[in-house]
Motif scaffolding. Structure first.
Motif, PDB file in Angstrom:
ATOM      1  N   LYS A 195     -21.716 -47.173  27.693  1.00  0.00           N
ATOM      2  CA  LYS A 195     -21.328 -47.181  29.111  1.00  0.00           C
ATOM      3  C   LYS A 195     -20.861 -45.784  29.544  1.00  0.00           C
ATOM      4  O   LYS A 195     -20.381 -44.990  28.719  1.00  0.00           O
ATOM      5  CB  LYS A 195     -20.169 -48.171  29.335  1.00  0.00           C
ATOM      6  CG  LYS A 195     -20.486 -49.607  28.957  1.00  0.00           C
ATOM      7  CD  LYS A 195     -20.878 -50.368  30.189  1.00  0.00           C
ATOM      8  CE  LYS A 195     -21.537 -51.676  30.021  1.00  0.00           C
ATOM      9  NZ  LYS A 195     -21.182 -52.710  29.220  1.00  0.00           N
ATOM     10  N   ASP A 196     -20.978 -45.528  30.841  1.00  0.00           N
ATOM     11  CA  ASP A 196     -20.369 -44.323  31.410  1.00  0.00           C
ATOM     12  C   ASP A 196     -18.957 -44.701  31.852  1.00  0.00           C
ATOM     13  O   ASP A 196     -18.785 -45.643  32.645  1.00  0.00           O
ATOM     14  CB  ASP A 196     -21.182 -43.838  32.619  1.00  0.00           C
ATOM     15  CG  ASP A 196     -22.570 -43.340  32.209  1.00  0.00           C
ATOM     16  OD1 ASP A 196     -22.634 -42.427  31.369  1.00  0.00           O
ATOM     17  OD2 ASP A 196     -23.578 -43.877  32.726  1.00  0.00           O
ATOM     18  N   VAL A 197     -17.982 -43.966  31.345  1.00  0.00           N
ATOM     19  CA  VAL A 197     -16.584 -44.342  31.582  1.00  0.00           C
ATOM     20  C   VAL A 197     -15.843 -43.188  32.255  1.00  0.00           C
ATOM     21  O   VAL A 197     -15.995 -42.023  31.856  1.00  0.00           O
ATOM     22  CB  VAL A 197     -15.878 -44.662  30.233  1.00  0.00           C
ATOM     23  CG1 VAL A 197     -14.442 -45.099  30.472  1.00  0.00           C
ATOM     24  CG2 VAL A 197     -16.631 -45.717  29.459  1.00  0.00           C
ATOM     25  N   VAL A 198     -15.032 -43.529  33.267  1.00  0.00           N
ATOM     26  CA  VAL A 198     -14.134 -42.544  33.875  1.00  0.00           C
ATOM     27  C   VAL A 198     -12.708 -42.913  33.480  1.00  0.00           C
ATOM     28  O   VAL A 198     -12.302 -44.077  33.596  1.00  0.00           O
ATOM     29  CB  VAL A 198     -14.299 -42.525  35.409  1.00  0.00           C
ATOM     30  CG1 VAL A 198     -13.102 -41.844  36.082  1.00  0.00           C
ATOM     31  CG2 VAL A 198     -15.587 -41.803  35.798  1.00  0.00           C
ATOM     32  N   VAL A 199     -11.964 -41.926  32.979  1.00  0.00           N
ATOM     33  CA  VAL A 199     -10.573 -42.132  32.583  1.00  0.00           C
ATOM     34  C   VAL A 199      -9.701 -41.272  33.503  1.00  0.00           C
ATOM     35  O   VAL A 199      -9.951 -40.074  33.633  1.00  0.00           O
ATOM     36  CB  VAL A 199     -10.369 -41.709  31.101  1.00  0.00           C
ATOM     37  CG1 VAL A 199      -8.900 -41.673  30.734  1.00  0.00           C
ATOM     38  CG2 VAL A 199     -11.129 -42.648  30.168  1.00  0.00           C
ATOM     39  N   LEU A 200      -8.699 -41.875  34.123  1.00  0.00           N
ATOM     40  CA  LEU A 200      -7.815 -41.085  34.997  1.00  0.00           C
ATOM     41  C   LEU A 200      -6.463 -40.860  34.326  1.00  0.00           C
ATOM     42  O   LEU A 200      -5.870 -41.804  33.790  1.00  0.00           O
ATOM     43  CB  LEU A 200      -7.606 -41.789  36.334  1.00  0.00           C
ATOM     44  CG  LEU A 200      -8.857 -42.002  37.189  1.00  0.00           C
ATOM     45  CD1 LEU A 200      -8.461 -42.567  38.550  1.00  0.00           C
ATOM     46  CD2 LEU A 200      -9.647 -40.702  37.359  1.00  0.00           C
ATOM     47  N   GLY A 201      -5.955 -39.615  34.391  1.00  0.00           N
ATOM     48  CA  GLY A 201      -4.671 -39.283  33.777  1.00  0.00           C
ATOM     49  C   GLY A 201      -4.818 -38.059  32.894  1.00  0.00           C
ATOM     50  O   GLY A 201      -5.943 -37.595  32.622  1.00  0.00           O
ATOM     51  N   SER A 202      -3.690 -37.520  32.449  1.00  0.00           N
ATOM     52  CA  SER A 202      -3.778 -36.316  31.610  1.00  0.00           C
ATOM     53  C   SER A 202      -2.665 -36.303  30.557  1.00  0.00           C
ATOM     54  O   SER A 202      -2.215 -35.261  30.139  1.00  0.00           O
ATOM     55  CB  SER A 202      -3.666 -35.072  32.499  1.00  0.00           C
ATOM     56  OG  SER A 202      -2.525 -35.180  33.331  1.00  0.00           O
ATOM     57  N   SER A 203      -2.260 -37.521  30.153  1.00  0.00           N
ATOM     58  CA  SER A 203      -1.232 -37.564  29.116  1.00  0.00           C
ATOM     59  C   SER A 203      -1.796 -38.287  27.884  1.00  0.00           C
ATOM     60  O   SER A 203      -3.006 -38.361  27.717  1.00  0.00           O
ATOM     61  CB  SER A 203       0.015 -38.241  29.691  1.00  0.00           C
ATOM     62  OG  SER A 203       1.060 -38.219  28.763  1.00  0.00           O
ATOM     63  N   TYR A 204      -0.904 -38.832  27.061  1.00  0.00           N
ATOM     64  CA  TYR A 204      -1.343 -39.343  25.758  1.00  0.00           C
ATOM     65  C   TYR A 204      -2.327 -40.501  25.851  1.00  0.00           C
ATOM     66  O   TYR A 204      -3.269 -40.583  25.063  1.00  0.00           O
ATOM     67  CB  TYR A 204      -0.128 -39.742  24.914  1.00  0.00           C
ATOM     68  CG  TYR A 204       0.700 -38.537  24.568  1.00  0.00           C
ATOM     69  CD1 TYR A 204       0.273 -37.649  23.590  1.00  0.00           C
ATOM     70  CD2 TYR A 204       1.867 -38.253  25.250  1.00  0.00           C
ATOM     71  CE1 TYR A 204       0.995 -36.515  23.287  1.00  0.00           C
ATOM     72  CE2 TYR A 204       2.599 -37.116  24.960  1.00  0.00           C
ATOM     73  CZ  TYR A 204       2.159 -36.249  23.978  1.00  0.00           C
ATOM     74  OH  TYR A 204       2.872 -35.121  23.693  1.00  0.00           O
ATOM     75  N   SER A 205      -2.116 -41.410  26.814  1.00  0.00           N
ATOM     76  CA  SER A 205      -3.053 -42.537  26.913  1.00  0.00           C
ATOM     77  C   SER A 205      -4.430 -42.042  27.343  1.00  0.00           C
ATOM     78  O   SER A 205      -5.442 -42.465  26.791  1.00  0.00           O
ATOM     79  CB  SER A 205      -2.552 -43.585  27.914  1.00  0.00           C
ATOM     80  OG  SER A 205      -1.429 -44.243  27.412  1.00  0.00           O
ATOM     81  N   ALA A 206      -4.464 -41.149  28.328  1.00  0.00           N
ATOM     82  CA  ALA A 206      -5.754 -40.629  28.799  1.00  0.00           C
ATOM     83  C   ALA A 206      -6.492 -39.965  27.635  1.00  0.00           C
ATOM     84  O   ALA A 206      -7.678 -40.215  27.394  1.00  0.00           O
ATOM     85  CB  ALA A 206      -5.536 -39.637  29.938  1.00  0.00           C
ATOM     86  N   GLU A 207      -5.759 -39.127  26.908  1.00  0.00           N
ATOM     87  CA  GLU A 207      -6.359 -38.405  25.776  1.00  0.00           C
ATOM     88  C   GLU A 207      -6.922 -39.395  24.743  1.00  0.00           C
ATOM     89  O   GLU A 207      -8.074 -39.302  24.334  1.00  0.00           O
ATOM     90  CB  GLU A 207      -5.262 -37.544  25.148  1.00  0.00           C
ATOM     91  CG  GLU A 207      -5.630 -36.883  23.850  1.00  0.00           C
ATOM     92  CD  GLU A 207      -4.364 -36.381  23.145  1.00  0.00           C
ATOM     93  OE1 GLU A 207      -3.500 -35.784  23.796  1.00  0.00           O
ATOM     94  OE2 GLU A 207      -4.251 -36.596  21.926  1.00  0.00           O
ATOM     95  N   ASN A 228      -2.164 -31.306  35.759  1.00  0.00           N
ATOM     96  CA  ASN A 228      -2.461 -30.349  34.682  1.00  0.00           C
ATOM     97  C   ASN A 228      -3.538 -30.898  33.773  1.00  0.00           C
ATOM     98  O   ASN A 228      -3.373 -31.979  33.205  1.00  0.00           O
ATOM     99  CB  ASN A 228      -1.199 -30.099  33.850  1.00  0.00           C
ATOM    100  CG  ASN A 228      -0.068 -29.594  34.725  1.00  0.00           C
ATOM    101  OD1 ASN A 228      -0.217 -28.602  35.433  1.00  0.00           O
ATOM    102  ND2 ASN A 228       1.044 -30.308  34.723  1.00  0.00           N
ATOM    103  N   ALA A 229      -4.617 -30.132  33.619  1.00  0.00           N
ATOM    104  CA  ALA A 229      -5.663 -30.556  32.691  1.00  0.00           C
ATOM    105  C   ALA A 229      -5.102 -30.529  31.277  1.00  0.00           C
ATOM    106  O   ALA A 229      -4.240 -29.701  30.965  1.00  0.00           O
ATOM    107  CB  ALA A 229      -6.854 -29.617  32.795  1.00  0.00           C
ATOM    108  N   MET A 230      -5.586 -31.435  30.423  1.00  0.00           N
ATOM    109  CA  MET A 230      -5.171 -31.367  29.008  1.00  0.00           C
ATOM    110  C   MET A 230      -5.792 -30.134  28.360  1.00  0.00           C
ATOM    111  O   MET A 230      -5.189 -29.522  27.490  1.00  0.00           O
ATOM    112  CB  MET A 230      -5.590 -32.649  28.283  1.00  0.00           C
ATOM    113  CG  MET A 230      -4.797 -33.864  28.726  1.00  0.00           C
ATOM    114  SD  MET A 230      -5.332 -35.361  27.888  1.00  0.00           S
ATOM    115  CE  MET A 230      -6.667 -35.912  28.940  1.00  0.00           C
ATOM    116  N   GLY A 231      -7.027 -29.845  28.761  1.00  0.00           N
ATOM    117  CA  GLY A 231      -7.641 -28.591  28.361  1.00  0.00           C
ATOM    118  C   GLY A 231      -8.097 -28.502  26.918  1.00  0.00           C
ATOM    119  O   GLY A 231      -8.278 -27.395  26.397  1.00  0.00           O
TER     120      GLY A 231
END
Ligand SMILES: Cc1cc2nc3c(=O)[nH]c(=O)nc-3n(C[C@H](O)[C@H](O)[C@H](O)COP(=O)(O)OP(=O)(O)OC[C@H]3O[C@@H](n4cnc5c(N)ncnc54)[C@H](O)[C@@H]3O)c2cc1C
Ligand SMILES: NC(=O)c1ccc[n+]([C@@H]2O[C@H](COP(=O)([O-])OP(=O)(O)OC[C@H]3O[C@@H](n4cnc5c(N)ncnc54)[C@H](OP(=O)(O)O)[C@@H]3O)[C@@H](O)[C@H]2O)c1
Length: 446
Positions: A195-207, A228-231
């Motif tokens: 599947k194509d998945v979009v994840v929103l957020g930039s902290s531990y769960s998103a990562e 802030n991007a996780m980068g």
């Protein structure tokens, strides 16, 4: 006799119970304790549940754990000072265990005594008020569908703060033809294979949710950060773009103009500190931060010193910090530590909050929480543990993640309790699909 209510039998509630057990072993007379948990067993989030939504009694599911979750920090950084990994498993084990292994470890320490007898399971605390003398607590016995009341001298709130999801809305969600969910309800990454998945957020769960989906075969994973991007150097098939603007049909359109067809959107947008059961004057109101205000030493409610909150901070340090908090709280309850006057309390809280507000990067945040934990540690007889080594490990771990987000879990660290070094795991995290305790612990002979 002093009577205490502990609300929640997750890692924090269990630290509280353990601290009293240790005092009793030392010959001290401990208070009467009743612990309540709305789940049917102990371990908090670590007690994995397949359920989402509400349970069979209509109560919201508190659990946010998912299958295939591996520790995101070195286990050495969360090790209990009074119960090492070596003691529990009988041998050194690798540094990044999956959930079932950590669950086994957490419970190993409390299973030996009779602590379970003090816990009422399937019991939700629904109301806590203070009547100027003591606390009146109302709870619902879910199995028997009955509501009961009791009074207590002290209340310890250890209900966690990663259970009630924060769910924002973006334009186009109402007509999106795919699945929209919060990480709180994420269970099995297999669901997103191909599947194509979009994840929103930039902290531990998103990562971690993004990495899980990639690991278990998602066709593409696009992470939308807001501030802030996780980068990290994401592997092929993953990318990080700036902030979702809107959805048009099954297309996610980001503010930097990037467009991505998507089957599912996973909101890794964090959690609310939500205490619907406690009266307004006793309620902690905070965002997810390293030093929530109104808590003396991060645990004692400023306006009523018989109310204790455990583990309400954002967390680098976890289990051994919860222990330091619990040992400190125990000694306050048992009168071994004296609470200072209101002026001193106010200035102590202000000192920590103003330091926290100046923090600029993860290294400073690690230093801050290490200093906080060390101070608490110095105030009770919680056994010796090398917090300087833990500080060093956290910083090294941060560097490993920046070097390669796919391989940081293959590294080894040394124990701050026994000094032993975690062996390299038999399978690299990226290719280890079976996360069971048995497979993890069975190191094949080479
Ligand atoms: C997805 C996820 C992954 C994580 N992974 C890690 C990790 O790898 N390493 C790490 O160190 N930390 C991790 N954490 C952090 C986690 O916060 C701690 O590990 C730990 O679980 C916190 O313990 P706690 O006791 O404060 O809360 P919880 O574990 O949430 O336990 C709280 C307990 O309180 C009970 N409860 C709540 N409300 C009531 C009520 N009204 N009445 C009765 N009982 C109630 C709940 O049923 C629950 O059992 C993770 C968190 C999340 C969300
Ligand atoms: N073991 C593991 O591997 C693992 C896995 C998952 C989680 N965890 C643990 O779970 C805990 C919770 O982590 P968490 O990441 O769920 O919560 P969190 O750390 O509180 O982060 C919340 C995130 O949501 C973002 N956000 C909020 N509103 C948003 C919006 N409207 N649009 C886009 N983004 C938005 C925030 O970004 P802004 O900065 O833009 O506000 C932030 O990045 C942590 O303790 C973590 O260690 C561990």
């Amino acid at each position: 006799m002093t009577k205490i209510a502990i609300i929640g039998a997750g890692p924090c509630g269990l630290s509280m119970l353990r601290s009293f057990e240790q005092a009793e072993k030392n010959g001290e007379k401990i208070p009467e304790i009743i612990c309540f948990d709305k789940q049917d067993d102990w371990g908090g989030l670590w007690n994995y549940s397949w359920r989402t939504g509400s349970d069979q009694y209509g109560d919201p599911i508190p659990n946010s754990m998912y299958r295939y979750l591996w520790s995101n920090g070195p286990k050495e950084c969360l090790e209990f000072a009074d119960y090492s990994f070596d003691e529990h498993f009988g041998k050194p084990i690798p540094s990044f265990p999956p959930r079932e292994v950590l669950y086994d470890y957490i419970l190993g320490r409390v299973k030996k005594g009779n602590l379970k007898d003090k816990i009422k399971f399937n019991t939700t605390v629904t109301n806590v008020i203070h009547n100027n003398k003591n606390f009146e607590l109302t709870y619902r016995d879910k199995k028997n569908n009955s509501t009961l009341k009791d009074t207590f001298d002290y209340v310890v709130v250890s209900t966690g703060h990663f259970s009630v999801p924060f769910i924002p809305e973006y334009p186009g969600m109402k007509s999106f033809p795919g699945r929209i969910m919060h990480s709180h309800d994420f269970r099995d990454a297999e669901e997103f294979r191909n599947k194509d998945v979009v994840v929103l957020g930039s902290s531990y769960s998103a990562e971690d949710v993004a990495l899980q989906c990639h690991k278990y075969g998602a066709k593409s994973v696009t992470i939308g950060y807001r501030n802030n991007a996780m980068g990290f150097k994401w592997p092929k098939g993953m990318k990080e773009v700036y902030h979702l603007d809107r959805l048009e049909g099954n297309k996610a359109i980001f503010k930097d103009g990037y467009e991505q067809k998507t089957d599912a959107i996973i909101l890794c947008t964090g959690y609310l500190h939500h205490f619907p059961f406690i009266s307004e004057n006793l309620k902690l109101k905070t965002t997810n931060r390293l030093y929530p205000p109104k808590l003396y030493k991060g645990v004692v409610w400023q306006n009523n010193h018989k109310l204790i909150y455990l583990g309400m901070q954002d967390q680098f340090h976890t289990f051994n910090m919860f222990d330091c908090q619990a040992w400190f709280a125990r000694d306050i309850i048992m009168g071994k530590i004296k609470i200072p006057n209101d002026v001193e309390i106010e200035s102590d809280i202000k000192k920590w909050v103003s330091m926290e507000e100046k923090l600029e990067d993860p290294e400073q945040m690690i230093d801050f929480q290490t200093e906080y934990t060390k101070e608490l540690h110095s105030l009770s007889d919680y056994p010796k543990i090398d917090f300087e080594l833990i500080r060093k490990h956290f910083k090294e771990w941060e560097h490993h993640k920046v070097e390669n987000i796919m391989t940081y879990r293959n590294k080894s660290f040394s124990s701050p309790v026994t000094g032993s070094i975690g062996p390299v795991h038999h399978t690299s995290w990226e290719t280890a699909m079976d996360d069971s305790l048995k497979v993890f612990l069975d190191q094949p002979k080479r």
